[in-house]
Scaffold this motif. Structure first.
Motif, PDB file in Angstrom:
ATOM      1  N   VAL A 123      -2.233 -13.731  -5.878  1.00 54.52           N
ATOM      2  CA  VAL A 123      -1.180 -13.050  -5.203  1.00 54.52           C
ATOM      3  C   VAL A 123      -1.974 -13.763  -3.229  1.00 54.52           C
ATOM      4  CG1 VAL A 123      -1.939 -10.393  -3.588  1.00 54.52           C
ATOM      5  CG2 VAL A 123      -1.834 -10.212  -5.829  1.00 54.52           C
TER       6      VAL A 123
ATOM      7  N   TRP B 222      -8.102 -10.905  -5.459  1.00 54.29           N
ATOM      8  CA  TRP B 222      -6.939 -10.097  -6.811  1.00 54.29           C
ATOM      9  C   TRP B 222      -6.871 -10.127  -8.269  1.00 54.29           C
ATOM     10  CZ3 TRP B 222      -4.324  -5.745  -4.354  1.00 54.29           C
ATOM     11  CH2 TRP B 222      -4.784  -6.382  -3.005  1.00 54.29           C
TER      12      TRP B 222
ATOM     13  N   GLN C  50      -1.528  -8.706 -10.871  1.00 56.22           N
ATOM     14  CA  GLN C  50      -0.754  -7.931 -11.006  1.00 56.22           C
ATOM     15  C   GLN C  50      -0.120  -6.609 -11.921  1.00 56.22           C
ATOM     16  OE1 GLN C  50      -1.651  -6.117  -7.305  1.00 56.22           O
ATOM     17  NE2 GLN C  50      -2.855  -7.117  -8.135  1.00 56.22           N
TER      18      GLN C  50
ATOM     19  N   ARG D  67      -7.010  -2.619  -6.752  1.00 56.68           N
ATOM     20  CA  ARG D  67      -6.293  -3.654  -5.913  1.00 56.68           C
ATOM     21  C   ARG D  67      -4.707  -4.398  -6.937  1.00 56.68           C
ATOM     22  NH1 ARG D  67      -9.425  -7.767  -2.785  1.00 56.68           N
ATOM     23  NH2 ARG D  67      -8.983  -6.760  -0.924  1.00 56.68           N
ATOM     24  N   LYS D  68      -4.550  -2.868  -7.531  1.00 56.12           N
ATOM     25  CA  LYS D  68      -3.517  -3.548  -8.988  1.00 56.12           C
ATOM     26  C   LYS D  68      -2.733  -1.772  -8.603  1.00 56.12           C
ATOM     27  CE  LYS D  68      -3.806  -4.212 -13.034  1.00 56.12           C
ATOM     28  NZ  LYS D  68      -4.482  -3.446 -14.259  1.00 56.12           N
TER      29      LYS D  68
ATOM     30  N   TYR E 142       1.392  -9.188   1.339  1.00 59.43           N
ATOM     31  CA  TYR E 142       0.391  -9.607   0.402  1.00 59.43           C
ATOM     32  C   TYR E 142       2.347  -9.878  -0.471  1.00 59.43           C
ATOM     33  CZ  TYR E 142      -3.648  -8.320   1.088  1.00 59.43           C
ATOM     34  OH  TYR E 142      -4.930  -7.699   1.344  1.00 59.43           O
TER      35      TYR E 142
ATOM     36  N   TYR F 142     -14.873  -5.869  -1.007  1.00 61.91           N
ATOM     37  CA  TYR F 142     -13.679  -6.635  -1.393  1.00 61.91           C
ATOM     38  C   TYR F 142     -13.444  -8.198  -0.498  1.00 61.91           C
ATOM     39  CZ  TYR F 142     -10.964  -2.694  -3.893  1.00 61.91           C
ATOM     40  OH  TYR F 142     -10.839  -1.154  -5.041  1.00 61.91           O
TER      41      TYR F 142
ATOM     42  N   TRP G 194       2.919  -2.409   0.889  1.00 64.04           N
ATOM     43  CA  TRP G 194       1.551  -3.611   0.363  1.00 64.04           C
ATOM     44  C   TRP G 194       2.654  -4.979   0.471  1.00 64.04           C
ATOM     45  CZ3 TRP G 194       1.056  -7.263  -4.028  1.00 64.04           C
ATOM     46  CH2 TRP G 194       0.537  -7.812  -3.781  1.00 64.04           C
TER      47      TRP G 194
END
Lengths: 216, 420, 687
Positions: free
Chosen positions: C571, B78, B81, C300-301, C563, B73, C559
């Motif tokens: 993000v 990212w 989301q 990463r979600k 973030y 990573y 989290w």
């Protein structure tokens, strides 16, 4: 689940006022109910399934008496009605005990707790007498599927009542020793929950086992 | 992830391999009767749908592996989301639901078909003359063999349920009682009434239909049908104790003519070895009159040995039927041997009674009589045939006698059997 | 306990018991100290209890695994006599019972115990001593079950009726050895453990959540574990009733399952499967929860459709009660029940399918890092799918008449339980190992572990689909040549050894990684850049979990403290995990004190079991132990006012004595003023 979430939100709000920012400071808990009472409710939920299973087993076999006596031949409804009434009255005295301790009236608390236990004991005495007389009439534990299921179901209920009596006597003695204080009223309430549950189960058993056998 | 293809590859050959193996007599994907064909026709498309769904999911996984994998990573790298997407979620709730609803509808239809029975009338010549028989066999399981009972008088079937305790232990007398091999006419719906004398077994002839448990105290209906004459293998599929693996059976489908011939033979009493008639009569009468036991032939000596060693459990109609009162077993039953040699297997369908050349397989029969427990683990004497400690001479004689309990099955049947 | 000021009570190896502080209560002193064997045996710390669940379960896993190897050796070639029929029947029975009740369930319990309090931001479970009780009751029950293999001769007295143990084959007439008595009583004992644990964890989830941690902010794992506990709460009593009936039948000639006395053997099947089907979800839901934690972190979600995941879990939990008779499609139920249960079984595939697609959607567009934990999690998605789809093929009742009780079913449920539950648990091992032990498991060994396991698993159970469709029955101790079973059985047997090798590598990995970790920097509180509250404290987790209570504002609270998401969806980091996490150095935190009594009480139960089977005097001994345990428990304050208090004593605002139970009000002996009402006891275990 949704209900408890609502409760939960309320609890959070309520906690805001007096929150001391210490982990584990959960009394009375996220749901607003104490851990102990919640545990008893959960346990009683489990007990429902236990008696559900036992009652189903009995229902399957209630007419399966093979060559042994049938239910309708041996049940003595008036006698069992009286002992059922005794057990139901004990729920009343249990409530009176709770009400007494909430008021801080400890002598009355002890009186009603003892009365409850006594009524329970009378019920157990009646069950022992009933079992003995059934046995004399030829209904042994191994006579038929009906007899095995009958004795197992009612016997399990009897064991539950007896355990309730043990709990009540423990409450009684701790009250005598001055350990059962007014702020422990919830303990009496939790024992009461158990006791009422056992009573309610008996109402089902009395209906399913005794009244249905006689076609009443 | 490459290796995830392995299960897919394995699965995709399931239908192929299972369908093609030459010697797979129990194969569930090679139907030989109407009902097994119906099941096969329902499940094959479902297998295909299942494979498609699996490949879809595996494909998606592999796609994401190929497209989105990273080894390390990086700070700040990212993706968007996404917390959910209602339309997608409704989609993959509804589409599986629709698929299931479709499968469910076909299942429902087939279930009602498989549970329906029709009233048929097959003319059968019995000792009392011709009767119209709605083909029906009462199947009784016990540790570790199957009994098949034929009632040509349908009224007898009404009496089945009529007992305290386990009714299978007190069945009404049947016209024909046989063991290990279910003989049936082809083309006909043969109704089965399945029960058990001890523990739960399951009766399964995969080529002809699915299975149905034999539950003590219950009479479960089922049906089978065979398109062509032949021998169809079966195996008890409900775990039933020690020798569950050695509890097998075969369905023998015959043309109506052959079936009639079989019925006629089975309805007769067992043949008596020539020269033993007088002794047998005295034995049956048990009147105390002394008739010296015949000793001229092995079969004669075998008959006497049968009455001494076997008659307390096994019935031979015409020999010990007057005194027979069930077997001293937990199940209360042992195979009826009246027409023993008309079958092609013994010991619960696990041993051949005949060699491929058509001669009696003396070796199998002798080793069975010598020590059954070595061939089939059992809990003798209560459950299963005990080692009777017979002498080699007695075993020889018994084999001679048992061979007379015919009639001998057809060569085709013998050739088709060969189970061990 | 986090009392750095006090010198820890060091235990010399071989020292029987540590020194105990004198207690004013008199009866017996209580254990103390946080090192040495005794500190584990008498602990009430949910994390140590969780770890012990795991260790003991791995011990039973070895036993169950060796049994599996014995089965595969026996079936490798036709007509094998490696095991006699008698032994084989015992081996497959104990394999099933061990793997279900002594491996998968306790492994899930290990995660539940360790993680639930951490994930909801609690200090411990609601009733720490009851937690210890459930561990020991389960463990002693497991030993009791396993002892049947040894007692009375090697493989003479083990249960031989299958884990499903159908009537009337389980009766004395058909199984005269003591094995099924061990089964009936042993499972009652482990059932008590499960029940106590279920009550405890339900109360924990509902009542011990941190401020702001509403039910719909709980992590998916906690949700799945909560549903599992509800399933246990309601399923265990049903099997208990069946086991009571069985025990009374076998020991006292009752007539529940004896067809000769006119009873119906199907009663057992109904009771067993009303328990048994929810049991399947008890086994699988924890694994679903685990991978719902792992996949988001390594994608990463956030989890896709959090509420749908939760609700589908709840739906599975509810619907799991309405499908039990699909285990009985061929047992002679009427066509209407068969149709109804066939339909309900197909319906339950829907929420399960939703979960699979949600996991895939979580990965979609993510940054997928395929380390070992992620590989195992994705392995679950693929392998469980196979098990789920084969499940649909036998939800089709007519097809089930061909498939049931064949190896097709064996393949199906191993894809569910091994491919679904166990692989998920391994994902959990790799994921939470640094949290529990402070070091990561080695990735290279981990990948060997994964690939060997997945290849071996598919080699073993993949061919069983074919075998089943070819008509190979289950539970047969051998098979004949000529049915086409030879090749695939051999392949399956080879695969079993590959699995064994894979698990062996996992065990080696533990030691290798531990050794390597000495040369590596500490992993820190948040080695994976993860999302749940459990990462918000030091690794390994300090005994008091959190230094101070966390106030939760959303799902994935941790989290969101690290973030921030811009309006355009990008993000950025606002803090590192190390900054956000609590250092775990708080002192003087009041914690429940260790206790002997849960273990004493639990130790009595196997003696009662042996007594019922062999000699009633042993029951007296067992009864005395249970009584001693209960009395000790009652007279012992749940909190030890004198032990483990460091510099500042936070007693005053801490009257949340977690273990309180009504009965004991009785003997309550408040240790000090009215502010610390320590009332506690156990219901004498019913039955």
């Amino acid at each position: 689940m949704v209900d408890s979430e609502v409760l939960d939100e309320q609890a959070v709000e309520a906690a805001d006022a007096s929150h001391s920012a210490k982990v584990g400071d959960h009394q009375p808990g996220s749901t607003g109910i104490s851990n102990q009472k919640l545990a008893m409710w959960a346990f009683l939920g489990s007990e429902c399934l236990l008696f559900g299973g036992l009652i189903s087993g009995y229902l399957l076999y209630r007419n399966n008496n093979q060559d042994g006596p049938a239910a309708a031949e041996i049940f003595d409804i008036p006698f069992t009605s009286v002992s059922s009434f005794v057990l139901l009255m004990s729920s009343l005295t249990m409530v009176l005990a709770l009400s007494a301790i909430t008021r801080g009236d400890h002598p009355r608390t002890r009186l009603w707790i003892l009365t409850t236990a006594l009524l329970g004991a009378v019920f157990i005495g009646g069950q022992v007498y009933e079992f003995t007389s059934f046995y004399r009439e030829g209904l042994g534990y191994t006579t038929s599927p009906f007899s095995s299921a009958f004795f197992t179901l009612t016997g399990f209920h009897g064991v539950h009542v007896s355990m309730g009596i043990v709990m009540l006597m423990s409450l009684y003695f701790s009250s005598v020793r001055g350990k059962l204080k007014t702020e422990n009223a919830e303990t009496v309430e939790i024992v009461g929950l158990y006791w009422h549950f056992v009573d309610v189960v008996w109402i089902f058993i009395f209906t399913v086992v005794y009244l249905m056998a006689k076609g009443i | 992830m490459r290796r995830l293809r392995l299960p897919a590859a394995l699965l995709s050959v399931v239908a192929f391999v299972a369908g093609c193996a030459d010697d797979a007599e129990l194969d569930t994907l090679k139907p030989e009767g109407e009902y097994s064909e119906q099941i096969d026709n329902l499940i094959d498309p479902i297998f295909i749908v299942a494979f498609l769904v699996f490949f879809l999911i595996l494909g998606l996984t592999l796609f994401m592996w190929a497209k989105y994998r990273v080894t390390e990573y990086e700070e700040g790298d990212w993706p968007e989301q996404v917390h959910g997407k209602t339309s997608w979620e409704i989609g993959w709730t509804f589409i599986p639901f629709a698929i299931m609803a479709a499968i469910g509808a076909f299942t429902w239809i087939l279930l009602s078909d498989l549970n329906a029975t029709e009233a048929n009338a097959l003319p059968i010549q019995t000792a009392e003359g011709e009767v119209m028989w709605d083909p029906h066999v009462v199947v009784v399981g016990q540790q570790w063999w199957w009994e098949y009972r034929y009632y040509f008088d349908a009224d007898k079937l009404e009496e089945l349920d009529d007992a305290n305790g386990n009714p299978a232990k007190d069945l009404p007398p049947a016209d024909i009682v046989t063991a290990g091999q279910l003989v049936m006419p082809i083309g006909e719906e043969v109704e089965l009434t399945i029960t058990s004398r001890d523990v739960i077994h399951s009766h399964w002839i995969p080529a002809l239909n699915g299975k149905r448990d034999a539950v003590p105290g219950r009479f479960s209906p089922w049906k089978i049908q065979a398109n062509d004459p032949g021998l169809y293998f079966g195996q008890c599929t409900e775990f039933c104790g020690l020798s569950h693996s050695r509890m097998r059976m075969q369905a023998v489908a015959l043309t109506p003519e052959d079936f009639q011939e079989w019925v006629t033979a089975q309805l007769a009493d067992a043949e008596t070895p020539p020269g033993a008639e007088a002794w047998l009569e005295a034995y049956r009468a048990a009147d105390g009159s002394e008739v010296e036991a015949p000793e001229a032939t092995g079969a004669q000596r075998g008959l006497v040995a049968f009455t001494q060693n076997c008659a307390s459990c096994h019935l031979v109609q015409g020999v010990n039927d007057l005194t027979y009162d069930g077997a001293t077993q937990v199940s209360g039953a042992a195979p009826n041997l009246t027409h023993f040699a008309s079958r092609t297997t013994l010991a619960g369908g696990i041993l051949d009674l005949y060699n491929p050349d058509g001669t009696l397989n003396r070796n199998n029969l002798e080793s069975w009589l010598r020590n059954p427990e070595a061939i089939k683990a059992n809990a003798a004497p209560e459950r299963g045939m005990p080692n009777l400690g017979l002498s080699e001479e007695t075993i020889d004689d018994l084999v001679d006698y048992l061979e007379t309990l015919g009639p001998r099955p057809s060569d085709e049947m013998i050739a088709a059997t060969q189970v061990d | 306990m986090a009392i750095t000021e006090e010198p820890p009570l060091e235990l010399e190896a071989g020292d029987p018991l540590p020194e105990y502080a004198e207690q004013p209560l008199g009866v017996l002193t209580r254990p103390s100290g946080n090192t040495g064997i005794a500190s584990w045996l008498f602990t009430v710390d949910h994390k140590r209890i969780g770890i012990m669940y795991g260790v003991f379960a791995m011990f039973f896993f070895l036993i169950g695994g060796l049994e599996a190897l014995a089965i595969r050796i026996q079936l490798a070639v036709p007509g094998n006599d490696f095991l006699s029929a008698e032994t084989y029947n015992q081996v497959f029975t104990t394999h099933g019972v061990t793997m279900i009740f002594l491996v998968i369930m306790p492994l899930a319990a290990a995660f539940a115990n360790y993680l639930i309090p951490l994930q909801i931001g609690a200090r411990d479970v609601a009733f720490p001593r009851m937690n210890a009780l459930s561990l020991w009751v389960w463990f002693f029950g497991g030993l009791f079950l396993c002892s049947s293999v040894i007692i009375g001769g090697w493989w003479e007295n083990a249960p031989d009726g299958g884990w499903f143990n159908y009537a009337p084959n389980h009766g004395v007439a058909f199984s005269p050895s003591k094995g099924i008595d061990f089964y009936a009583i042993g499972l009652q004992i482990t059932g008590i453990g499960s029940l106590v644990s279920a009550v405890n964890l339900i109360v924990t989830c509902l009542n011990m959540r941190a401020k702001g941690m509403t039910l719909f902010r709980m992590p998916v794992l906690t949700w799945m574990l909560l549903i599992t506990q509800f399933l246990l709460l309601f399923a265990v009593p049903v099997i208990t009733v069946a086991l009571f009936f069985l025990m009374f039948d076998r020991l006292y000639d009752a007539n529940f399952f004896n067809p000769d006395a006119g009873s119906d053997p199907l009663l057992w099947q109904h009771l067993f499967w009303i328990f048994g089907h929810p049991e399947v979800y008890i086994l699988i839901l924890p694994s679903f929860g685990i991978i719902s934690e792992v996949i988001p972190v390594f994608s990463r979600k956030p989890i896709f459709g959090y509420k749908v995941m939760v609700f589908s879990g709840i739906a599975i939990g509810f619907m799991g009660w309405g499908v039990w008779a699909h285990h009985m499609f061929v047992s002679g139920l009427g066509p209407i029940s068969v149709t109804a249960f066939s339909m309900s079984t197909m319906l339950i595939a829907v929420p399960t399918g939703v979960k699979i697609f949600n996991w895939l959607a979580t990965m979609l567009g993510g940054r997928l890092k395929f380390n070992t934990a992620m590989l195992f999690a994705v392995g679950v998605v693929s392998m469980f799918t196979i098990g789920g789809l084969s499940g649909v093929t036998h939800a089709v009742a007519p097809a089930d008449t061909q498939q049931t009780d064949t190896y097709y079913i064996v393949a199906h449920f191993h894809y569910v339980i091994f491919g679904g539950a166990l692989l998920g648990i391994f994902a959990g091992f790799y994921f939470w190992w640094p949290k529990a032990f402070g070091y990561k498991l080695n990735e290279r060994w981990g990948k060997w572990n994964f690939w060997l396991q997945i290849v071996g698993f598919n080699l073993t159970f993949g061919p069983m689909h074919i075998l089943g469709l070819q008509g190979m029955s289950r539970r047969i101790d051998t098979y004949s040549e000529g049915f086409g079973f030879e090749l695939w059985n051999l392949v399956a047997s080879v695969g079993a050894f590959v699995i064994f090798l894979g698990v062996l590598i996992f065990v080696i990995n533990i030691f290798v990684s531990q050794r390597q970790a000495k040369h590596l920097p500490p992993v820190g509180p948040d080695p994976w850049d993860a999302r749940g509250l459990e990462w918000m404290t030091a690794s390994p987790t300090p005994e008091h979990n959190f230094d101070e209570e966390i106030e939760v504002q959303q799902v994935d609270e941790f989290w969101f403290r690290k973030y921030d998401i811009d309006d355009d969806g990008t993000v950025h980091r606002i803090a590192t995990g190390d900054e956000v996490a609590q250092p775990g150095t708080a002192t003087g935190v009041h914690l429940p004190a260790p206790s002997y009594w849960p273990m004493v009480l639990a130790a009595g139960l196997p003696f009662i079991g042996y007594g019922l089977i062999y000699n009633l005097w042993l029951c007296v001994l067992g009864g005395l132990l249970v009584a001693a345990g209960s009395f000790g428990w009652v007279f012992e304050p749940a909190d030890d006012p004198d032990a483990h208090h460091g510099g500042h004593d936070d007693h005053g605002d801490h009257d949340d004595d977690p273990d309180t139970d009504p009965e004991a009000a009785a003997a309550l002996d408040a240790p000090e003023g009215a502010d610390d009402v320590a009332i506690e006891s156990e219901e004498a275990p019913v039955g």
